[in-house]
Enzyme design. Structure first.
Site, PDB file in Angstrom:
ATOM      1  N   PHE A 144      -1.835   2.883   8.434  1.00  0.00           N
ATOM      2  CA  PHE A 144      -2.044   1.609   7.747  1.00  0.00           C
ATOM      3  C   PHE A 144      -1.322   1.671   6.406  1.00  0.00           C
ATOM      4  O   PHE A 144      -1.649   2.491   5.550  1.00  0.00           O
ATOM      5  CB  PHE A 144      -3.525   1.298   7.516  1.00  0.00           C
ATOM      6  CG  PHE A 144      -3.716  -0.040   6.854  1.00  0.00           C
ATOM      7  CD1 PHE A 144      -3.733  -1.199   7.619  1.00  0.00           C
ATOM      8  CD2 PHE A 144      -3.842  -0.147   5.487  1.00  0.00           C
ATOM      9  CE1 PHE A 144      -3.867  -2.447   7.018  1.00  0.00           C
ATOM     10  CE2 PHE A 144      -3.986  -1.390   4.876  1.00  0.00           C
ATOM     11  CZ  PHE A 144      -4.000  -2.544   5.637  1.00  0.00           C
ATOM     12  N   ASP A 229       2.329   7.866   1.100  1.00  0.00           N
ATOM     13  CA  ASP A 229       1.584   6.653   0.750  1.00  0.00           C
ATOM     14  C   ASP A 229       0.233   7.081   0.186  1.00  0.00           C
ATOM     15  O   ASP A 229      -0.699   7.377   0.923  1.00  0.00           O
ATOM     16  CB  ASP A 229       1.408   5.760   1.985  1.00  0.00           C
ATOM     17  CG  ASP A 229       0.698   4.450   1.657  1.00  0.00           C
ATOM     18  OD1 ASP A 229       0.075   4.357   0.576  1.00  0.00           O
ATOM     19  OD2 ASP A 229       0.750   3.522   2.488  1.00  0.00           O
ATOM     20  N   LYS A 258      -3.694  -0.073  -5.722  1.00  0.00           N
ATOM     21  CA  LYS A 258      -5.148  -0.119  -5.814  1.00  0.00           C
ATOM     22  C   LYS A 258      -5.672   0.333  -7.172  1.00  0.00           C
ATOM     23  O   LYS A 258      -5.686  -0.429  -8.118  1.00  0.00           O
ATOM     24  CB  LYS A 258      -5.775   0.642  -4.651  1.00  0.00           C
ATOM     25  CG  LYS A 258      -5.541  -0.037  -3.286  1.00  0.00           C
ATOM     26  CD  LYS A 258      -6.402   0.547  -2.211  1.00  0.00           C
ATOM     27  CE  LYS A 258      -6.092  -0.071  -0.843  1.00  0.00           C
ATOM     28  NZ  LYS A 258      -6.409  -1.503  -0.772  1.00  0.00           N
TER      29      LYS A 258
END
Length: 403
Positions: A144, A229, A258
Site C-alpha cells: 500500500f 516507503d 503523515k
C-alpha cells in the site's frame, strides 16, 4: 436534541453529501488533546489509531500548534515562484535528521511516492542509461503506497485496484519478504525497488530477518535504487527514526508523510541522494503548496521533536510493553500479533468476532481502533500515550474479544 440525535444528524449529513469512500465507526469527534479525543456528546475515547500514524506526537502537541499559529500570523503561502524564509531551513534540518543529502517537498504521502517513481525513472534514463520508456520498478505483493492511478496500478488489493484502469505499466511484483525473488526480478531495465520496510495496510507485516540486507546488496550490485516507503513506519513509530534502521540498512530514497505534518496539515517529502534527486530541473516537477511556509514551519517543529530522540525511546520502551500485553491474548480471541514499537497488527481468531465487531465493541469501551482486511486490527497509539493508558486499552480489547 438528544445526544443520539445530534450524532445521528451529523453522520446523516456525511452520508448524504460526502462520497462513500470510507466506512468510519459511528462516532463524531469534536475535540482532542494528547492521546484522547472527545465526541460531540462529551464522551472521551483513547485514540489507538493515531490517524494511521499521522498523529505520532498526539493531538494538538503544543510545540506544533505554536509553530503553526506563529507562521499563520506572519505568512501562509508564496508558492515556489519565490523564496520564503522557512523552506531552506526545513530542508536542511530534515536532511540532517535523516542523514540524507537533498529534500523534495510535497504534500501528501501519495504525492511523495509518485514523485519518487518519477525521479527513479528519470534517473534510470538520464544516469543509468535505460532505454526510454523501458524502466521497471520492482514492488511487493500486498503493498500500500497510496491511491493515485499510477500507484493503484501495482496494487493487488481488489478494493483499491479494480475498475480503475487502464493502468500505468512498468512495475514488476514479487512476494513481500522474498529476497531471492527480488534478485530474480532485477534486469537491465530495473530502475528501483520500492517497498514498505513494514507493510502497514496489509496488517503491520514485518519481513524475515535479513531480507532488507539482501535487497540492499542486490540493489547495490545491480545499480538499482532502493526506495523505502516510510510514510507510516517512519518518524519514530517503530522505536527508531526509520523502520529500516532496525536492519542497519540505508535506502537511496525515503518517502515521508503523515507524522511529518504533526497531524496538523499534510506535509510530505522525498529525501535521499543528491545525485538522484538532482535529476529534477526547473519545470520538471512541482506543487503550489509543496514546501509552503506553514508546512515548513510545522515540519521544522516536528524535526525538532524527533531530534531529541525522546519519541523514538518512548516508542521502543512502551512498544515492548504493548506487545507483551497483546501476546498474552493469544488463544483468547487473538490468532497472531506482529509489529515493532508502538505499532501492531492483531489477527483475530477466524471463529471469533470480525475486526469491525471488535472495533465497535472497543468504541463502547472508550477506545478507538479500526480493522483492516476484515480480521486484523491495526494498532498505532500516539507516542505520547502512557503505560497505564496502554493497559487500559488492552484490558478493553480483552473484554471486546469475548463473544
Amino acid at each position: 436534541m438528544s445526544d443520539m440525535q445530534q450524532t445521528a444528524g451529523i453522520i446523516a449529513l456525511d452520508e448524504q453529501w460526502g462520497a462513500h469512500n470510507y466506512h468510519p465507526l459511528p462516532v463524531v469527534i469534536s475535540e482532542a488533546e494528547g492521546a484522547w479525543v472527545t465526541d460531540v456528546d462529551g464522551r472521551r475515547y483513547l485514540d489507538f489509531l493515531s490517524g494511521y500514524s499521522a498523529l505520532n506526537f498526539g493531538h494538538r502537541h503544543p510545540d506544533l500548534v505554536r509553530a503553526a499559529h506563529e507562521q499563520i500570523d506572519r505568512l501562509t503561502l508564496t508558492s515556489r515562484a519565490f523564496h520564503n524564509d522557512q523552506f531552506g531551513a526545513f530542508c536542511a534540518e530534515l536532511a540532517e535528521l535523516t542523514g540524507t543529502e537533498m529534500v523534495l517537498t510535497m504534500n501528501t504521502g501519495a504525492e511523495a511516492v509518485e514523485s519518487a517513481i518519477k525521479v527513479a525513472r528519470k534517473w534510470a534514463y538520464e544516469v543509468k542509461g535505460v532505454a526510454f520508456d523501458a524502466a521497471e520498478i520492482i514492488v511487493a505483493t500486498h503493498n500500500f503506497h497510496g491511491r493515485t492511478t499510477t500507484i493503484v496500478s501495482f496494487s493487488d488489493d481488489p478494493a483499491a485496484h479494480d475498475n480503475d484502469g487502464p493502468f500505468t505499466p512498468g512495475f514488476v511484483t514479487v512476494p513481500y519478504g522474498d529476497a531471492q525473488a527480488v534478485r530474480d526480478a532485477i534486469g537491465p531495465n530495473t530502475a528501483a525497488v520500492l517497498m514498505e520496510p513494514i507493510q502497514g495496510e496489509a496488517g503491520v507485516v514485518v519481513p524475515p530477518a535479513g531480507f532488507w540486507a539482501d535487497v540492499r546488496e542486490a540493489c547495490t550490485e545491480n545499480d538499482v535504487l532502493l526506495i523505502a516507503d516510510e510514510i507510516q513506519s517512519g518518524l519514530a513509530r517503530t522505536g527508531r527514526l526509520f523502520a529500516l534502521d532496525h536492519e542497519g540498512v540505508r535506502a537511496d530514497l525515503y518517502t515521508l508523510g503523515k507524522a511529518l505534518g504533526g497531524g496538523i496539515i499534510p506535509v510530505s517529502a522525498v529525501v535521499g541522494r543528491a545525485d538522484v534527486l538532482g535529476v529534477l530541473r526547473p519545470g520538471s516537477h512541482g506543487s503550489t503548496f509543496g514546501g509552503y511556509p506553514v508546512a515548513c514551519a510545522v515540519g521544522r517543529a516536528v524535526v525538532g521533536l524527533l531530534a531529541t530522540g525522546e519519541f523514538q525511546e518512548r516508542s521502543a520502551d512502551l512498544g515492548r510493553h504493548l506487545h507483551d500485553r497483546l501476546e498474552a491474548l493469544l488463544g483468547q480471541g487473538v490468532a497472531a500479533v506482529r509489529g515493532r514499537g508502538l505499532w501492531a497488527g492483531v489477527d483475530l481468531d477466524p471463529l471469533g468476532r470480525t475486526g469491525r465487531e471488535v472495533s465497535m465493541a472497543l468504541r463502547d469501551e472508550g477506545v478507538l481502533c479500526k480493522e483492516t482486511h476484515e480480521r486484523t486490527l491495526r494498532i498505532a497509539p500516539p507516542l505520547v500515550i502512557t503505560r497505564d493508558e496502554i493497559d487500559q486499552a488492552v484490558d478493553a480489547l480483552e473484554r471486546a474479544l469475548k463473544v
